[in-house]
Motif scaffolding. Sequence first.
Motif, PDB file in Angstrom:
ATOM      1  N   PRO A  86      -0.547 -15.133  -7.320  1.00  0.00           N
ATOM      2  CA  PRO A  86      -0.959 -13.924  -8.039  1.00  0.00           C
ATOM      3  C   PRO A  86       0.180 -13.138  -8.666  1.00  0.00           C
ATOM      4  N   GLY A  87       1.431 -13.513  -8.404  1.00  0.00           N
ATOM      5  CA  GLY A  87       2.550 -12.869  -9.081  1.00  0.00           C
ATOM      6  C   GLY A  87       3.255 -11.810  -8.252  1.00  0.00           C
ATOM      7  N   PRO A  88       4.452 -11.395  -8.697  1.00  0.00           N
ATOM      8  CA  PRO A  88       5.286 -10.479  -7.902  1.00  0.00           C
ATOM      9  C   PRO A  88       4.709  -9.081  -7.740  1.00  0.00           C
ATOM     10  N   GLU A  89       3.968  -8.599  -8.713  1.00  0.00           N
ATOM     11  CA  GLU A  89       3.406  -7.248  -8.589  1.00  0.00           C
ATOM     12  C   GLU A  89       2.353  -7.188  -7.482  1.00  0.00           C
ATOM     13  N   VAL A  90       1.493  -8.202  -7.434  1.00  0.00           N
ATOM     14  CA  VAL A  90       0.497  -8.268  -6.358  1.00  0.00           C
ATOM     15  C   VAL A  90       1.203  -8.418  -5.011  1.00  0.00           C
ATOM     16  N   ARG A  91       2.200  -9.284  -4.985  1.00  0.00           N
ATOM     17  CA  ARG A  91       2.942  -9.523  -3.738  1.00  0.00           C
ATOM     18  C   ARG A  91       3.541  -8.224  -3.205  1.00  0.00           C
ATOM     19  N   ALA A  92       4.152  -7.421  -4.076  1.00  0.00           N
ATOM     20  CA  ALA A  92       4.776  -6.167  -3.656  1.00  0.00           C
ATOM     21  C   ALA A  92       3.738  -5.174  -3.145  1.00  0.00           C
ATOM     22  N   LEU A  93       2.589  -5.109  -3.816  1.00  0.00           N
ATOM     23  CA  LEU A  93       1.557  -4.162  -3.391  1.00  0.00           C
ATOM     24  C   LEU A  93       0.954  -4.584  -2.051  1.00  0.00           C
ATOM     25  N   ARG A  94       0.830  -5.885  -1.848  1.00  0.00           N
ATOM     26  CA  ARG A  94       0.350  -6.364  -0.545  1.00  0.00           C
ATOM     27  C   ARG A  94       1.357  -6.034   0.562  1.00  0.00           C
ATOM     28  N   ARG A  95       2.617  -6.157   0.268  1.00  0.00           N
ATOM     29  CA  ARG A  95       3.627  -5.818   1.269  1.00  0.00           C
ATOM     30  C   ARG A  95       3.574  -4.323   1.590  1.00  0.00           C
ATOM     31  N   LEU A  96       3.286  -3.511   0.590  1.00  0.00           N
ATOM     32  CA  LEU A  96       3.176  -2.073   0.818  1.00  0.00           C
ATOM     33  C   LEU A  96       2.020  -1.751   1.761  1.00  0.00           C
ATOM     34  N   ILE A  97       0.863  -2.346   1.554  1.00  0.00           N
ATOM     35  CA  ILE A  97      -0.267  -2.033   2.431  1.00  0.00           C
ATOM     36  C   ILE A  97      -0.022  -2.588   3.832  1.00  0.00           C
ATOM     37  N   TYR A  98       0.695  -3.712   3.922  1.00  0.00           N
ATOM     38  CA  TYR A  98       1.047  -4.236   5.249  1.00  0.00           C
ATOM     39  C   TYR A  98       1.989  -3.263   5.958  1.00  0.00           C
ATOM     40  N   CYS A  99       2.928  -2.668   5.218  1.00  0.00           N
ATOM     41  CA  CYS A  99       3.789  -1.630   5.804  1.00  0.00           C
ATOM     42  C   CYS A  99       2.945  -0.484   6.358  1.00  0.00           C
ATOM     43  N   GLY A 100       1.920  -0.091   5.606  1.00  0.00           N
ATOM     44  CA  GLY A 100       1.046   0.979   6.065  1.00  0.00           C
ATOM     45  C   GLY A 100       0.403   0.646   7.397  1.00  0.00           C
ATOM     46  N   GLY A 323       9.576   1.425  -6.643  1.00  0.00           N
ATOM     47  CA  GLY A 323       9.649   0.356  -7.647  1.00  0.00           C
ATOM     48  C   GLY A 323       8.303  -0.160  -8.101  1.00  0.00           C
ATOM     49  N   TYR A 324       7.242   0.597  -7.881  1.00  0.00           N
ATOM     50  CA  TYR A 324       5.886   0.094  -8.125  1.00  0.00           C
ATOM     51  C   TYR A 324       5.598  -0.167  -9.596  1.00  0.00           C
ATOM     52  N   GLU A 325       5.007  -1.322  -9.859  1.00  0.00           N
ATOM     53  CA  GLU A 325       4.458  -1.686 -11.153  1.00  0.00           C
ATOM     54  C   GLU A 325       3.024  -2.173 -10.929  1.00  0.00           C
ATOM     55  N   PRO A 326       2.028  -1.608 -11.625  1.00  0.00           N
ATOM     56  CA  PRO A 326       0.644  -2.055 -11.434  1.00  0.00           C
ATOM     57  C   PRO A 326       0.495  -3.550 -11.723  1.00  0.00           C
ATOM     58  N   PRO A 327      -0.176  -4.290 -10.856  1.00  0.00           N
ATOM     59  CA  PRO A 327      -0.324  -5.737 -11.084  1.00  0.00           C
ATOM     60  C   PRO A 327      -1.349  -6.036 -12.164  1.00  0.00           C
ATOM     61  N   PRO A 328      -1.097  -7.064 -12.986  1.00  0.00           N
ATOM     62  CA  PRO A 328      -2.087  -7.467 -14.002  1.00  0.00           C
ATOM     63  C   PRO A 328      -3.238  -8.219 -13.355  1.00  0.00           C
ATOM     64  N   PRO A 329      -4.385  -8.317 -14.043  1.00  0.00           N
ATOM     65  CA  PRO A 329      -5.511  -9.101 -13.518  1.00  0.00           C
ATOM     66  C   PRO A 329      -5.131 -10.572 -13.358  1.00  0.00           C
ATOM     67  N   VAL A 330      -5.709 -11.211 -12.364  1.00  0.00           N
ATOM     68  CA  VAL A 330      -5.433 -12.615 -12.083  1.00  0.00           C
ATOM     69  C   VAL A 330      -6.748 -13.380 -12.068  1.00  0.00           C
ATOM     70  N   GLU A 331      -6.796 -14.485 -12.800  1.00  0.00           N
ATOM     71  CA  GLU A 331      -8.005 -15.304 -12.835  1.00  0.00           C
ATOM     72  C   GLU A 331      -8.021 -16.265 -11.647  1.00  0.00           C
ATOM     73  N   VAL A 332      -9.160 -16.353 -10.988  1.00  0.00           N
ATOM     74  CA  VAL A 332      -9.331 -17.246  -9.850  1.00  0.00           C
ATOM     75  C   VAL A 332     -10.175 -18.446 -10.276  1.00  0.00           C
ATOM     76  N   LYS A 333      -9.652 -19.639 -10.084  1.00  0.00           N
ATOM     77  CA  LYS A 333     -10.387 -20.867 -10.360  1.00  0.00           C
ATOM     78  C   LYS A 333     -10.647 -21.574  -9.044  1.00  0.00           C
TER      79      LYS A 333
END
Length: 425
Positions: A86-100, A323-333
């Motif tokens: 899903p890319g680095p932006e999603v990865r960073a946001l997931r790490r943030l919620i895990y920190c929470g 350092g937050y950047e909003p993640p772009p949409p990701v297509e799931v196949k």
Amino acid sequence: MKTRQIKVDLLARVEGEGRLEVSLKDNRITDLSLHIFEEPRYFEALLEGREYHEVPDMTSRICGICPVAYQMSSIHALERIFGLDPGPEVRALRRLIYCGEWIESHGLHIYLLHAPDFLGYPSGIHLSQAAPEVVKAGLQLKKIGNQIVQVVGGREIHMINLKVGGFYRAPSRAEIKALQAPLEQAVTLARECLAWVGTFDIPPLERDYHFVALRHPSEYPMNEGTLTSSKGLSWEPAAFEDHFVESHVARSNALHSSYHGESYLVGPLARYALNYDRLGAEIQDLARQVGLREVCRNPFESIKIRAVELLFACVEALRLVQGYEPPPPVEVKVKPGAAAAITEAPRGLLYHRYQVSEAGLVEKANIVPPTSQNLRSIEEDLKALIESNLELDDEPLRLLCEQAIRNYDPCISCATHFLDLKVQR
């Protein structure tokens, strides 16, 4: 032979129900067993036949304390099946919620569940009466952790915003920016927490654990990494079930995990021992100041290591917010296949494996929570502790056993698929 019995009808300050039974003869333990009688909940069977996108929401219901971990492990496994990055932006946001989640979970455990043991109070309520400002600080830390989870996940418990491929709605920069001031306060509070637990008297106990945790090339592990062992071994998550086996024991509704028939330890002690070099120089220095070595084998020191991880999670969350950047949409196949993933819940490794059909339906599921992996180590700790403290009367021995179990912050409900204590002498 004199017979003595110690009974605790309910073990407070753990999640779930069970009892400990100990039999001694001539001051030697002849039997020690944890009886976990919380009812199994059959989540893996409930997942079979469900559509893949339902899995993260369903697995988050397994635990109200660490729902992020259950969502993350399931999402990572499903994304591996679909070959999705899903890319680095999603990865960073997931790490943030895990920190929470780490912040709120460790904060709850340290201040309300475990610290009373070290300070001689029967509960967190009694501690709050004696030291209200200290407990207020702990509650503030938990509140900040919950705030992170709410902003990123949509609500504080059983989040509704996480999905395979990313998030249903990306938080705005303004929403994430609003977390900066609370996190700056959290860093200060976490430093004070570490200094505070550094003053606790730690009961003596040294155990030769086999530590198992994730290890990442550059980060203190949360969402990603290679499965690593203190014996110098390393595996990808897909190999977990080749080496770590769950088995039924008659006394427990929770499965017991073992590494080729032997106990192993997951959680803060293992993460810290295998990833000390990932904490950064400043946090390492603060750990040394409270008496921690690079590898700690006393389970009672887990409260200090949780305080180290609490501080790390606050610092890391602040970095991610800045350092937050909003993640772009990701297509799931959707693709058929099977895959596994492991993330680091506050209590340790959380393993998920799924097999998915071409239509995206779950055909098989397997979940191994941290507490079931630690049950053998808990029993072995208790044996060593009792044998070295047989001179104690029943009541102080009982309290010491309860404190030892709380070293693990066990989540019994997660493990079922604690404490009525009876000692026979």
